[in-house]
Design a protein around this motif. Structure first.
Motif, PDB file in Angstrom:
ATOM      1  N   ILE A 123      43.148  -4.940  25.475  1.00  0.00           N
ATOM      2  CA  ILE A 123      43.499  -4.305  24.200  1.00  0.00           C
ATOM      3  C   ILE A 123      45.010  -4.079  24.106  1.00  0.00           C
ATOM      4  N   GLY A 152      40.983  -9.105  17.617  1.00  0.00           N
ATOM      5  CA  GLY A 152      39.850  -8.308  18.051  1.00  0.00           C
ATOM      6  C   GLY A 152      38.541  -9.072  17.960  1.00  0.00           C
ATOM      7  N   GLY A 203      36.337 -10.181  21.198  1.00  0.00           N
ATOM      8  CA  GLY A 203      35.111  -9.402  21.264  1.00  0.00           C
ATOM      9  C   GLY A 203      33.870 -10.218  21.547  1.00  0.00           C
ATOM     10  N   PRO A 230      32.534  -3.290  23.515  1.00  0.00           N
ATOM     11  CA  PRO A 230      32.672  -1.903  23.039  1.00  0.00           C
ATOM     12  C   PRO A 230      32.361  -0.920  24.164  1.00  0.00           C
ATOM     13  N   LEU A 237      37.160   3.176  24.527  1.00  0.00           N
ATOM     14  CA  LEU A 237      37.807   2.474  23.422  1.00  0.00           C
ATOM     15  C   LEU A 237      37.363   3.040  22.070  1.00  0.00           C
ATOM     16  N   GLU A 238      36.105   3.457  21.980  1.00  0.00           N
ATOM     17  CA  GLU A 238      35.618   4.023  20.729  1.00  0.00           C
ATOM     18  C   GLU A 238      36.343   5.325  20.399  1.00  0.00           C
ATOM     19  N   SER A 246      39.816   4.567  19.376  1.00  0.00           N
ATOM     20  CA  SER A 246      39.777   4.020  18.017  1.00  0.00           C
ATOM     21  C   SER A 246      39.620   5.135  16.988  1.00  0.00           C
ATOM     22  N   ILE A 287      44.782   0.130  18.176  1.00  0.00           N
ATOM     23  CA  ILE A 287      43.489   0.144  18.866  1.00  0.00           C
ATOM     24  C   ILE A 287      42.356   0.211  17.846  1.00  0.00           C
ATOM     25  N   TYR A 339      39.779  -2.713  17.707  1.00  0.00           N
ATOM     26  CA  TYR A 339      38.405  -2.349  18.047  1.00  0.00           C
ATOM     27  C   TYR A 339      37.466  -2.623  16.875  1.00  0.00           C
ATOM     28  N   VAL A 392      36.686  -6.134  17.415  1.00  0.00           N
ATOM     29  CA  VAL A 392      35.794  -6.266  18.575  1.00  0.00           C
ATOM     30  C   VAL A 392      34.370  -5.863  18.200  1.00  0.00           C
ATOM     31  N   ASN A 393      34.244  -4.802  17.432  1.00  0.00           N
ATOM     32  CA  ASN A 393      32.944  -4.221  17.105  1.00  0.00           C
ATOM     33  C   ASN A 393      32.265  -4.896  15.919  1.00  0.00           C
TER      34      ASN A 393
END
Length: 404
Positions: free
Chosen positions: A11, A41, A45, A54, A58-59, A62, A278, A282, A285-286
């Protein structure tokens, strides 16, 4: 090293790569850095390469990034400049947007799902647009002020709607809780405006270049306190973050300009140098790409939602167009007003968690929001901007005037 641990390294690497890529193509065109953060991302991901998964850490980072994005948005709005007719017109535009959004939502997801869709389609990503306006030197122009007031209503009013209509409480109770928050926030704003801040300013100045960094610590406390109050009242945390930004602006309004600018630089460093990237990385990524591509209905809804954002927000934005706005100005204003993502991410997460919408609809909405961030600001600033804003100034100086 598993994908979760690898993400803690990748990240930051992707966060460094994004501005390098943005700067690399800047001689051709200015692409907002958020575009690269979202795309990187998605690539890193689970949807593509699977290098970053995830994780709880990181959550949370974020979430902090999203909160700071709204804090910065709240701190950059000059409410005295937008109060009165500009705010009223932008609010009317938002109401029209949400009503039309309810019509679209009813056709696709009758019931509570249509409220989720309407709120998502009525949003404007002010926190995303402010850095773009600042980089283009548009924040203090009539155009920039119009975008700001549209973004303020398109970011704050959807949060109010979420708190009222998507709360686990009944609507009357949710209204009472929201009013309690408004009273407390209003009291805090009043105190920030009325109480002398000379000693606070002196302490901030005295610690600007020491390890104490009182100003930064005070900002983090302010954000934590207002976000904590929102969460305690079961409201969206972004309400607290936005109000915290407004309070901080009032506190620093009478500070020496040099100190205020130094603090602004420090806050931007934490926000845009650390936590906000981030959030966007993220989000990529998510992003549930599988739910989107494996559902034919979701694939059909994606362009529909993207077009709805442009039509709903772009058309109602014309109510806030500054006097004398040209066709190019109005087109650019509509495109920037139709840029939405943070609220869409927040409201679709609530919708999926409470079974108001399915994952395919959520992916289509978030995908439309991501595309709006990828496309609309770029096209809008291309329409609005001149060569000096769209290409590297050094290259512009080297081009014969007749070729510009």
């Amino acid at each position: 090293m598993n994908a979760g641990d690898l993400g803690l390294v990748l990240i930051p690497l992707l966060a460094v790569a994004a501005p390098l890529l943005a700067r690399g193509i800047r001689p051709v065109v200015r692409v907002p850095i958020i575009v690269f953060e979202l795309v990187l991302g998605i690539l890193a991901g689970p949807a593509v390469l699977g290098w970053v998964e995830p994780t709880g850490i990181l959550e949370k980072l974020s979430d902090f990034g999203l909160a700071l994005l709204f804090f910065v948005a709240g701190s950059e709005i000059d409410f005295r400049a937008v109060a009165g007719r500009p705010l009223a017109r932008a609010s009317i535009g938002w109401v029209i947007s949400v009503v039309l959004g309810l019509v679209i939502g009813f056709a696709l997801a009758p019931g509570e799902g249509m409220v989720v869709i309407a709120i998502a389609l009525s949003s404007t990503a002010l926190g995303t647009l402010m850095p773009i306006l600042r980089d283009a030197k548009e924040t203090d122009t009539p155009f920039g002020r119009a975008v700001t007031v549209i973004g303020a209503t398109g970011e704050f009013l959807p949060l109010i709607a979420i708190s009222l209509f998507l709360s686990t409480r009944t609507t009357p109770l949710a209204t009472a809780v929201l009013l309690a928050f408004v009273v407390l926030a209003g009291l805090a704003l009043f105190m920030a405006h009325r109480v002398p801040h000379g000693r606070l300013h002196d302490f901030v100045r005295a610690t600007l270049h020491t390890s104490d960094q009182f100003g930064v610590r005070f900002v983090l406390l302010l954000v934590a306190a207002l976000v904590g109050l929102s969460v305690m009242l079961d409201l969206d945390m972004l309400l607290g973050a936005f109000v915290a930004g407004a309070i901080w602006r009032i506190i620093m309004a009478r500070a020496p300009k040099k100190d205020a600018e130094a603090m602004e630089t420090k806050i931007e460093a934490i926000a845009f140098g650390f936590l906000v990237p981030i959030f966007f990385l993220y989000t990529g990524v998510n992003f549930d790409l599988e739910a989107l591509v494996t559902s034919s209905s979701a694939m059909l809804m994606l362009p529909l939602f993207l077009g709805a954002l442009l039509v709903l927000r772009g058309s109602t934005a014309q109510l806030s167009a500054p006097p004398g706005a040209t066709a190019k100005d109005r087109t650019a204003l509509g495109l920037l007003a139709a840029t939405g993502l943070p609220i869409i991410v927040a409201v679709t997460a609530i919708g999926v968690d409470h079974d108001m919408i399915d994952t395919g609809t959520a992916a289509a909405l978030v995908g439309a929001g991501m595309l709006s961030v990828l496309l609309f600001p770029l096209i809008g600033m291309l329409v609005r901007g001149d060569a000096a804003r769209l290409v590297d100034p050094k290259l512009v100086r080297d081009i014969p005037q007749g070729e510009l």
